[in-house]
Scaffold this active site. Structure first.
Site, PDB file in Angstrom:
ATOM      1  N   LYS A  95       1.130   4.201  -0.739  1.00 12.55           N
ATOM      2  CA  LYS A  95       0.778   2.790  -0.735  1.00 12.55           C
ATOM      3  C   LYS A  95      -0.251   2.651  -1.864  1.00 12.55           C
ATOM      4  O   LYS A  95      -1.447   2.857  -1.648  1.00 12.55           O
ATOM      5  CB  LYS A  95       0.162   2.397   0.609  1.00 12.55           C
ATOM      6  CG  LYS A  95       1.167   2.368   1.758  1.00 12.55           C
ATOM      7  CD  LYS A  95       0.475   1.944   3.035  1.00 12.55           C
ATOM      8  CE  LYS A  95       1.421   1.325   4.037  1.00 12.55           C
ATOM      9  NZ  LYS A  95       2.243   2.285   4.771  1.00 12.55           N
ATOM     10  N   ASP A 152       9.952   5.629  11.233  1.00  9.95           N
ATOM     11  CA  ASP A 152       8.499   5.629  11.065  1.00  9.95           C
ATOM     12  C   ASP A 152       7.827   5.550  12.428  1.00  9.95           C
ATOM     13  O   ASP A 152       7.889   4.530  13.101  1.00  9.95           O
ATOM     14  CB  ASP A 152       8.074   4.438  10.194  1.00  9.95           C
ATOM     15  CG  ASP A 152       6.585   4.489   9.841  1.00  9.95           C
ATOM     16  OD1 ASP A 152       5.884   5.403  10.331  1.00  9.95           O
ATOM     17  OD2 ASP A 152       6.133   3.611   9.092  1.00  9.95           O
ATOM     18  N   ASP A 164       2.222   9.165   5.701  1.00 12.28           N
ATOM     19  CA  ASP A 164       1.797   7.814   5.345  1.00 12.28           C
ATOM     20  C   ASP A 164       0.334   7.624   5.755  1.00 12.28           C
ATOM     21  O   ASP A 164      -0.571   7.683   4.919  1.00 12.28           O
ATOM     22  CB  ASP A 164       2.729   6.799   6.033  1.00 12.28           C
ATOM     23  CG  ASP A 164       2.392   5.366   5.657  1.00 12.28           C
ATOM     24  OD1 ASP A 164       1.562   5.170   4.750  1.00 12.28           O
ATOM     25  OD2 ASP A 164       2.954   4.431   6.262  1.00 12.28           O
ATOM     26  N   GLU A 184       8.775   9.553   9.255  1.00 12.63           N
ATOM     27  CA  GLU A 184       7.458   9.260   8.675  1.00 12.63           C
ATOM     28  C   GLU A 184       6.372   9.364   9.742  1.00 12.63           C
ATOM     29  O   GLU A 184       6.501   8.806  10.833  1.00 12.63           O
ATOM     30  CB  GLU A 184       7.521   7.835   8.112  1.00 12.63           C
ATOM     31  CG  GLU A 184       6.358   7.427   7.262  1.00 12.63           C
ATOM     32  CD  GLU A 184       6.653   6.091   6.552  1.00 12.63           C
ATOM     33  OE1 GLU A 184       7.784   5.900   6.049  1.00 12.63           O
ATOM     34  OE2 GLU A 184       5.752   5.241   6.527  1.00 12.63           O
ATOM     35  N   LYS A 229      11.073   1.291  12.843  1.00  8.72           N
ATOM     36  CA  LYS A 229       9.812   1.699  13.475  1.00  8.72           C
ATOM     37  C   LYS A 229      10.107   2.269  14.864  1.00  8.72           C
ATOM     38  O   LYS A 229      10.752   1.599  15.689  1.00  8.72           O
ATOM     39  CB  LYS A 229       8.889   0.482  13.639  1.00  8.72           C
ATOM     40  CG  LYS A 229       8.408  -0.096  12.307  1.00  8.72           C
ATOM     41  CD  LYS A 229       7.259   0.712  11.748  1.00  8.72           C
ATOM     42  CE  LYS A 229       6.677   0.035  10.519  1.00  8.72           C
ATOM     43  NZ  LYS A 229       5.601   0.837   9.934  1.00  8.72           N
TER      44      LYS A 229
HETATM   45 MG    MG Z   1       4.477   4.063   7.611  1.00 17.40          MG
END
Ligand code: MG
Length: 376
Positions: A286, A208, A262, A234, A179
């Site tokens: 997702k 991400d 995302d 991402e 992240k």
């Molecule tokens: Mg993500």
């Protein structure tokens, strides 16, 4: 050919059609007893993203039981940063289903409640599978049980990621997700080389940003990533940034590192929109946030899209449905974004133990009823 044989064959075919028709009608007229249990589950450790620390997960587990006593489960757990669906709205819609419901009533659940529609579809699929599982299908399932998918390991944000790569590489992970947009930007950018250096041979890093960057920062990162083992970047730009869609399409065209969407994919409509825009990068799906998973995946498949199946930090119930979708995908298989467990303070809600590979049988073993009972 003997006309009697032909007539018999036609008769049998008619009888089969009639049988199939009555099964279809039975399904159409199925009635269910719906129940739900709402949950609020603290994470073992706060999940740190560019949106700030996330401490607990909220959602609801749905249980449907048909007239024959066959039971199915689904989970509705909207993510606060993704769209406007709330657990309160899902709960109200569950209450509105009443004590007994049917497919017509379920079809009227508002389109905006994609997570709840997903939960209802999962529960009905469970029931359908239990009703219709025939011997040959069971043996197909057994053959499939040894099927395996690789998993990407989720690293903690910031410098803590560095110490986490070697032990995970040791047990077999090759793709790692980090992240960014969480700590100081200059520190993070300077950490990139250290992280790349810590990767095992053939290893890759997924970054991400959770929409934390502006155009200039995204460009700096993408420049830096170009000749490094970065699988994709991402959501570099927030969905509500001005001209976000054109900006993302521009970045995807200007740099060699793939960009993954995302937060831009809140539900079925967004997948349609980005497919329509010819998105050349990755779709992080997702599944838990998609109302009609089979329809969305069929469209992605037709477009030969790059898909990464990913956790929405759901419990075992939602994870089981999402992982089944991942195993059913016949496009190119990319490492799953499911390296999230153990996730909850109470391990009864966790999905399969963290491992670099996941077998279909690990998914079949997940027990949604245990989650239901744990919430009683
Ligand atoms: Mg993500």
């Amino acid at each position: 050919m003997n006309s009697v044989i032909l007539r018999d064959a036609a008769h049998r075919a008619g009888a089969l059609d009639a049988a199939a028709h009555s099964v279809a009608i039975a399904r159409l007229h199925s009635v269910y007893r719906p129940q739900y249990r709402r949950y609020r589950l603290p994470f073992r450790a706060p999940v740190r993203t560019a949106h700030g620390p996330w401490l607990e997960r909220e959602g609801l587990i749905l249980r449907l039981e048909d007239e024959g006593g066959t039971v199915g489960f689904g989970e509705a757990a909207p993510v606060p940063e993704f769209g406007r669906e709330t657990v309160d709205a899902d709960e109200a819609a569950c209450r509105a289903l009443g004590a007994v419901t049917d497919n017509d009533t379920i079809a009227e659940v508002p389109k905006e409640l994609g997570c709840l529609r997903n939960a209802l579809a999962s529960a009905r699929a469970d029931i359908g599978v239990a009703r219709e599982l025939r011997r040959e299908e069971i043996s197909a399932l057994t053959r499939r049980a040894t099927d395996m998918l690789t998993v990407a390991a989720l690293l903690p944000a910031g410098r803590a990621a560095l110490t986490q790569i070697p032990p995970r590489a040791e047990i077999g992970f090759r793709v790692f997700k980090w992240k960014v947009g969480v700590a100081d930007p200059a520190d993070e950018l300077s950490l990139l080389d250290d992280l790349c250096g810590a990767l095992p041979s053939g290893g890759k890093l997924r970054l991400d940003a959770n929409g934390a960057w502006d155009r200039r920062r995204a460009e700096r990162w993408l420049e830096r990533c170009a000749d490094r083992p970065v699988d994709f970047v991402e959501q570099p730009i927030a969905t509500d940034a001005k001209g976000a869609e054109d900006l993302l399409l521009g970045l995807a065209g200007d740099y060699p590192t793939p960009i993954a969407l995302d937060e831009s994919l809140v539900g079925d409509g967004d997948i349609d929109r980005w497919l329509g825009a010819g998105w050349p990068g990755v779709f992080v799906v997702k599944s838990a946030l998609v109302a009609d998973v089979p329809a969305a995946l069929a469209k992605l498949q037709r477009a030969n899209a790059a898909v990464v199946f990913s956790s929405a930090l759901e419990t075992t119930v939602g994870a089981r449905a999402a992982l089944r979708a991942a195993f059913a995908w016949t496009g190119e298989r990319r490492p799953l974004g499911f390296g999230v467990w153990p996730l909850f303070a109470d391990p009864r809600f966790d999905g399969p133990a963290l491992a670099p590979f996941l077998r279909a049988e690990d998914v079949d073993r997940l027990n949604p009823e245990a989650v239901w009972n744990a919430l009683s």
